[in-house]
Design a protein around this motif. Structure first.
Motif, PDB file in Angstrom:
ATOM      1  N   SER A   5      -0.681  -7.016   4.228  1.00 14.92           N
ATOM      2  CA  SER A   5      -2.053  -6.498   4.103  1.00 14.92           C
ATOM      3  C   SER A   5      -2.652  -6.178   5.469  1.00 14.92           C
ATOM      4  O   SER A   5      -3.340  -5.160   5.636  1.00 14.92           O
ATOM      5  N   ASP A   6      -2.380  -7.044   6.454  1.00 15.74           N
ATOM      6  CA  ASP A   6      -2.873  -6.792   7.816  1.00 15.74           C
ATOM      7  C   ASP A   6      -2.285  -5.494   8.356  1.00 15.74           C
ATOM      8  O   ASP A   6      -2.999  -4.660   8.921  1.00 15.74           O
ATOM      9  N   SER A  62      -1.355   2.241   2.633  1.00 17.47           N
ATOM     10  CA  SER A  62      -1.326   1.287   1.526  1.00 17.47           C
ATOM     11  C   SER A  62      -0.214   0.256   1.732  1.00 17.47           C
ATOM     12  O   SER A  62       0.699   0.453   2.541  1.00 17.47           O
ATOM     13  N   ARG A  63      -0.310  -0.837   0.992  1.00 16.77           N
ATOM     14  CA  ARG A  63       0.731  -1.872   1.082  1.00 16.77           C
ATOM     15  C   ARG A  63       2.103  -1.320   0.670  1.00 16.77           C
ATOM     16  O   ARG A  63       3.100  -1.607   1.345  1.00 16.77           O
ATOM     17  N   ALA A  81      -1.099  -2.984   6.685  1.00 14.13           N
ATOM     18  CA  ALA A  81      -1.652  -1.843   5.945  1.00 14.13           C
ATOM     19  C   ALA A  81      -3.016  -1.458   6.513  1.00 14.13           C
ATOM     20  O   ALA A  81      -3.309  -0.277   6.699  1.00 14.13           O
ATOM     21  N   GLU A  82      -3.820  -2.452   6.826  1.00 13.68           N
ATOM     22  CA  GLU A  82      -5.143  -2.179   7.379  1.00 13.68           C
ATOM     23  C   GLU A  82      -5.054  -1.613   8.800  1.00 13.68           C
ATOM     24  O   GLU A  82      -5.729  -0.637   9.135  1.00 13.68           O
ATOM     25  N   ILE A  83      -4.208  -2.176   9.618  1.00 16.21           N
ATOM     26  CA  ILE A  83      -4.060  -1.730  11.005  1.00 16.21           C
ATOM     27  C   ILE A  83      -3.606  -0.273  11.063  1.00 16.21           C
ATOM     28  O   ILE A  83      -4.115   0.519  11.851  1.00 16.21           O
ATOM     29  N   ALA A 104      -3.791   1.903   8.548  1.00 15.67           N
ATOM     30  CA  ALA A 104      -4.562   2.709   7.594  1.00 15.67           C
ATOM     31  C   ALA A 104      -3.673   3.352   6.527  1.00 15.67           C
ATOM     32  O   ALA A 104      -3.755   4.554   6.246  1.00 15.67           O
ATOM     33  N   HIS A 114       1.563 -10.953  11.483  1.00 10.41           N
ATOM     34  CA  HIS A 114       0.767 -10.063  10.635  1.00 10.41           C
ATOM     35  C   HIS A 114       1.331 -10.039   9.215  1.00 10.41           C
ATOM     36  O   HIS A 114       2.535  -9.900   9.015  1.00 10.41           O
TER      37      HIS A 114
END
Length: 187
Positions: free
Chosen positions: A166-167, A175-176, A169-171, A173, A163
């Motif tokens: 960015s992945d 920020s980076r 951060a998305e998983i 929820a 991962h």
């Protein structure tokens, strides 16, 4: 002409009381310049700059109270000098001070000293309150967005190399930068 200036330090404060006071002092609404969420110790205030720029010889620059204009003697003195060089009188509430008049200058400097003293007292009380809260274990700063379990899982997922930041951060929820802080914290 009467030029008005109003300022409040935080976004939670309301400028309506000051604005109403300025209107009651004879300032037209279109001549009131305001700064919202800016401290008096910050000299970079767009509303103040607009108010000073709008002031012309013979005008009166009005603030409801001196602490709305400045929180230090040097800053208050600098603003008063600007007004004096333009031939503008300064009104604090209903009292008008001519910066060119020795008595007006003296009284203004005394008021500025009290405004600075008040700001210093606020800072001192805040520091004391924070020290007491810290000693009692109640001042911990901002809490992490992720629970300890989530932080460990984020670290584990990152270490697999499957991962990207960015992945993650998305998983999760977040920020980076939060992902980077979390990785630094759990290492």
């Amino acid at each position: 002409m009467k030029i008005g200036y109003a300022r409040c330090s935080t976004d939670k404060q309301d400028l309506m009381v000051q604005k109403t006071a300025l209107i009651d002092l004879g300032v037209k609404e279109e001549n009131i310049h305001m700064d919202h969420g800016l401290t008096g110790t910050n000299r970079d205030r767009p509303g103040l700059e607009r108010a000073l720029a709008a002031s012309r010889e013979g005008d009166t620059f009005i603030v409801s109270k001196l602490d709305r204009l400045a929180r230090s003697v040097p800053d208050a003195r600098s603003i008063a000098d600007q007004l004096e060089s333009k031939g503008v009188k300064l009104a604090l509430g209903q009292s008008i001070y001519d910066p060119a008049d020795p008595m007006g200058k003296m009284f203004f400097n005394i008021l500025a000293t009290f405004a600075e003293f008040e700001a210093d007292l606020i800072r001192m009380r805040t520091k004391e309150g924070m020290a007491i809260a810290k000693a009692k274990g109640k001042l911990r700063g901002k809490q992490p967005k992720l629970s300890p379990k989530q932080q460990n899982e984020l670290k584990r997922m990152h270490e697999t190399g499957d991962h990207s930041i960015s992945d993650l951060a998305e998983i999760f929820a977040v920020s980076r930068p939060t992902v980077y802080r979390t990785l630094n914290r759990v290492r």
